[in-house]
Design a protein around this motif. Structure first.
Motif, short mmCIF file in Angstrom:
data_model
loop_
_atom_site.label_atom_id
_atom_site.label_comp_id
_atom_site.label_asym_id
_atom_site.label_seq_id
_atom_site.Cartn_x
_atom_site.Cartn_y
_atom_site.Cartn_z
N UNK A 155 66.98 59.86 51.93
CA UNK A 155 66.16 59.23 50.90
C UNK A 155 64.75 59.82 50.89
N UNK A 156 64.16 60.01 52.09
CA UNK A 156 62.79 60.52 52.18
C UNK A 156 62.70 61.95 51.63
N UNK A 157 63.59 62.84 52.05
CA UNK A 157 63.50 64.24 51.64
C UNK A 157 63.83 64.41 50.16
N UNK A 158 64.81 63.63 49.65
CA UNK A 158 65.15 63.73 48.23
C UNK A 158 64.00 63.23 47.37
N UNK A 159 63.29 62.18 47.84
CA UNK A 159 62.15 61.66 47.10
C UNK A 159 61.06 62.72 47.00
N UNK A 160 60.81 63.38 48.13
CA UNK A 160 59.78 64.42 48.17
C UNK A 160 60.16 65.60 47.29
N UNK A 161 61.41 66.04 47.39
CA UNK A 161 61.86 67.20 46.62
C UNK A 161 61.93 66.88 45.14
N UNK A 166 68.35 64.34 42.28
CA UNK A 166 67.76 64.02 43.59
C UNK A 166 67.39 62.53 43.66
N UNK A 167 66.88 62.00 42.56
CA UNK A 167 66.56 60.56 42.53
C UNK A 167 67.84 59.73 42.68
N UNK A 168 68.93 60.17 42.05
CA UNK A 168 70.20 59.45 42.18
C UNK A 168 70.68 59.46 43.64
N UNK A 169 70.50 60.61 44.32
CA UNK A 169 70.88 60.68 45.74
C UNK A 169 69.98 59.77 46.56
N UNK A 170 68.68 59.75 46.24
CA UNK A 170 67.74 58.89 46.96
C UNK A 170 68.16 57.43 46.86
N UNK A 171 68.51 56.99 45.64
CA UNK A 171 68.91 55.59 45.44
C UNK A 171 70.19 55.28 46.20
#
Length: 843
Positions: free
Chosen positions: A787-793, A809-814
């Motif tokens: 979640x942290x790395x996808x949010x940053x990327x 990436x946001x979908x993966x973060x969620x």
């Protein structure tokens, strides 16, 4: 009472004899004669009574004598009674008393007289004693005291019977003596007549006796033959009663079951030959037959059952049971055959058949697998050649590419030939039915082979011999395959000559016709001894390494199989050095010309840019397909197996999916079924099978799984373009161009930052993005870190205008924040694919 060899005493008790029909006829005639004389004899009955009286008087005297003999037998001088002697004397005395009792004179004696009373006492004694006399020796011996006592009591009555009877009959004799002579004369006449009849009857009886004796001899001989047959029979014959006790056991049964007759006679058959696991059923069957008469095996032909030898060995037998009657006893006759050898042979035959079937299946599977394994690298070779052909090449390079393309296509043709054999050997070859214009088909073959014919200095033509036949219903591809094989062979073996196709048809019914095709050439011909071999697989007329004409030797074998699949026949006529005439005859049906197809357009390539998902595990084939699709102007996302394909298809709506079949983790068929089971619109995405399994049965499996079409490996550009054009025409896709992975914000950012700063940030973004993609592709398990790395990327992707990548990436973060690892795993490949597009656009 068991029969014995002792002399048979005079029979005084009732005996029932049955004579032949002729004997009965003679007796009837005699009775008729006596009936005629009755009227005249009535007057003389009194005279006859005199002779009867004399006879009765003699019987009276003898009755007393026989009674005394009976008493003497009951009390022998040595004190040991002879039971048989007692029975004999009893029977004689019984006969005398019955004679007196049945005499007509008896009825004329006054019932109150001493004679009648004495005769009644004698009769009572006989009735009381007769059961003991007829009983067995032990019973008779036990009853002797009572018999002796009764006889002593009766002795006075017997004396009275004789004296009173003689006195009564003496009186009557005196009164009737005067008419005796007349009665005797008439009796003599009747007796003479009867004697004559009896004489004739005696003669006839002699003849009948001789015939009976002959028949007896014949019957004895027949019985001897039957016994000989039974004793020499190879089948075991066992006879038992209804209780199951063994009565007979022939030599074959002794040999089969390893028992001797003297050892098993009287034993229960179930204990001797029935295996333990069948004995309960055997006992139940015997009881059912005895109690209800129901039979399930007896009289129902041969059945197969297990039996048991003396050593306990259980073996298969063929058994037939029949019932018969021997005297008053019902017997069961069993005919048994040891079928151990036959069952073993059958088992071996079944095993051999199973091995053969397994071998055939293994061969077919091997051919299918090898075809797939050969086609898979060929797809890479020919695909790369196609891609190479689209590049700028020198003249020599173009010639090399063309030569390799021709060799590769020839290899594909050989693989298809092997697959055809596999189809026929497995019985899976099926013939289609479609309207075909025979003239157009023949003209197309001639046009297609004209170049090859000219190369050998030949001319090629076709003609109808008789009336032309236009439209028929048949499998055009298979028919064309047969004709092309024959024509190409004729061209190969003919130099500076002619090749001619002739067709002729004969009507067979309303729509049924029989068409004969001939391919005639003026080539080298075939030796007479080779004519029967030309249709064999792998046979060539010149098998040497230096032969001038190539080929696998499979073409004619496949052509013959195809003709037979049509329901026809094929043959050849040839003379060495003069040419050959190959012919085949097949049944067809007339057909109407099909309606024109207006659904297809002449558009060679679709102008619509399609978003394509490529599911392929082989890296080379994946690269070839991707390059071919990209060169056609389409956007491609690829994954390596069916499971990833399902995840990708359900995460993004693609215009079409190219699905390989044989893949690790999950194959293409299962992946297709899962996509079709999803909700719309994902379940409605067109799916094309891309496989080296090109058999018709395999293609049917693909379509049955929910696929929309089939593309065989190696991929042919024209086939791919046609399939994608069909997808575009279906109206299921957006006809605009695909979105650019980078938005206009990238240009604005570059203008604001300047080239130097932008290049530094771009380089850093590309490095971080590549690390991120590699990390996601490795399948991280720490959801917090994901979640942290996808949010940053996602923020970096937005800054560079990669909005689609940011969204994924946001979908993966969620999904990671919800701890949904499966969702993360499904979305990660999509994000990696989007990153690849972004990196390519930035590079």
């Amino acid at each position: 009472m068991e029969p014995s060899d002792a002399p048979v005493p005079p029979v005084s008790r009732p005996r029932f004899l049955t004579g032949s029909a002729l004997v009965a006829g003679v007796v009837v005639v005699c009775i008729g004669v006596i009936a005629i004389l009755v009227q005249s004899v009535i007057r003389d009955l009194q005279l006859l009574e005199a002779s009867k009286s004399d006879n009765v008087q003699w019987t009276l005297s003898q009755a007393e004598v026989e009674f005394l003999e009976l008493q003497a037998a009951l009390r022998p001088g040595d004190g040991s009674p002879d039971l048989e002697k007692i029975r004999e004397e009893f029977d004689i005395f019984y006969s005398r008393v019955e004679t007196l009792r049945n005499s007509p004179i008896y009825g004329e004696v006054d019932e109150g007289s001493a004679y009648v009373a004495a005769l009644a006492a004698a009769r009572a004694f006989l009735d009381r004693t007769v059961d003991l006399i007829d009983a067995d020796d032990a019973t008779l011996a036990a009853g002797l005291p009572q018999i002796i006592e009764d006889a002593d009591t009766l002795r006075l009555s017997i004396r009275t019977l004789a004296s009173s009877g003689l006195a009564e009959f003496a009186k009557r004799s005196d009164e009737q003596r005067s008419s005796m002579s007349v009665a005797l004369l008439r009796l003599a006449a009747v007796s003479a007549l009867l004697l004559g009849a009896l004489g004739l009857l005696a003669l006839y009886s002699t003849a009948v006796s001789r015939l009976t004796q002959q028949r007896g001899v014949a019957l004895a001989e027949a019985n001897l033959r039957m016994n000989t047959i039974l004793s020499t029979s190879l089948d075991g014959v066992i006879v038992s009663d209804t209780e199951g006790r063994i009565l007979d056991f022939n030599a074959a049964a002794e040999r089969i079951f390893q028992h001797k007759l003297e050892d098993v006679r009287g034993l229960n058959i179930g204990d001797v030959i029935v295996p333990p696991h069948l004995r309960e059923a055997h006992r139940a069957g015997m009881e059912r037959m005895r109690d209800t008469g129901e039979t399930r095996v007896v009289g129902h032909g041969r059945v197969r059952l297990d039996a048991m030898r003396a050593d306990g060995t259980i073996f298969p037998t063929e058994l037939a049971l029949q019932s018969a009657t021997s005297g008053d006893t019902r017997i069961i006759i069993g005919f048994l055959r040891d079928i151990s050898a036959r069952v073993a042979a059958e088992t071996e035959l079944v095993d051999a058949r199973d091995r053969a079937l397994a071998g055939e299946k293994a061969k077919a599977d091997f051919l299918t697998v090898m075809s797939h394994e050969i086609r898979t690298p060929l797809n890479g070779v020919l695909g790369n050649l196609t891609l190479l052909g689209d590049t700028k090449l020198s003249v020599d390079q173009r010639r090399y590419v063309d030569n390799m393309q021709i060799s590769g296509e020839l290899l594909i043709e050989h693989v298809d030939t092997v697959l055809d054999i596999a189809s026929f050997e497995s019985g899976k070859a099926e013939m289609g039915q479609e309207p075909v214009h025979l003239g157009d088909l023949l003209q197309g073959i001639v046009d297609g082979q004209t170049g090859a014919a000219r190369a050998n200095g030949n001319t090629i033509s076709w003609t109808w011999t008789g009336e032309a036949l236009d439209w028929v219903a048949t499998d055009a591809k298979r028919l064309q395959q047969v004709l092309l094989n024959l024509v190409s062979n004729a061209i190969k073996f003919t130099r500076d000559g002619t090749v001619r196709i002739e067709a002729r048809w004969d009507a067979g019914g309303d729509k049924d016709v029989e068409v004969t095709f001939r391919v005639i050439d003026t080539g080298v011909g075939i030796k007479t001894e080779d004519l029967d071999k030309v249709f064999e697989d792998f046979h060539t007329t010149d098998p040497t390494f230096g032969r001038q004409v190539g080929g696998t030797g499979l073409g004619l074998g496949i052509a013959r199989r195809l003709v037979e699949a049509f329901g026809g026949e094929m043959g050849v006529e040839s003379r060495l050095g003069q040419g050959s005439d190959f012919w085949f005859r097949i049944p067809l049906q007339r057909s109407e010309a099909p309606a024109p197809d207006t659904s297809k357009t002449a558009e060679p390539e679709t102008q619509t840019v399609l978003d394509i998902l490529l599911v392929e595990d082989n890296a080379i084939n994946r690269m070839v397909a991707e390059e071919m699709l990209v060169n056609l102007g389409h956007q491609v996302t690829w994954v390596e197996n069916g499971e990833e394909g399902v995840s990708a298809a359900l995460a993004h709506r693609f215009d079409v999916i190219f699905m390989d079949i044989s893949m690790p983790v999950m194959d293409g068929l299962e992946a297709t079924k899962r996509i079709r089971a999803a909700a719309p619109p994902w379940s409605e995405t067109p799916i094309y099978a891309v496989s080296a399994n090109v058999l018709a049965t395999d293609q049917e499996r693909f379509l049955a799984a929910g696929m929309n079409g089939f593309l065989g490996k190696p991929l042919i550009r024209a086939n791919v373009v046609s399939a994608l054009a069909g997808v575009a025409r279906s109206g299921a896709v957006d006809t605009g161009t695909a979105d650019n992975p980078l938005s206009d914000a990238l240009t604005q950012m570059k203008d604001e930052l300047g080239d130097t700063v932008f290049d530094v940030l771009k380089s850093r973004f590309l490095t971080e993005g590549q690390d991120m993609a590699a990390w996601l592709d490795a399948g991280p398990s720490d959801m917090d870190e994901v979640a942290h790395r996808c949010h940053k990327s996602a923020g970096s992707a937005a800054a560079f205008g990669a909005l689609a990548l940011r969204d994924q990436l946001i979908a993966i973060e969620e999904a990671a924040r919800d701890d949904d690892q499966a969702r993360v795993a499904a979305l990660a490949p999509m994000a990696v694919a989007r990153w690849t597009e972004v990196a390519k656009a930035l590079g």
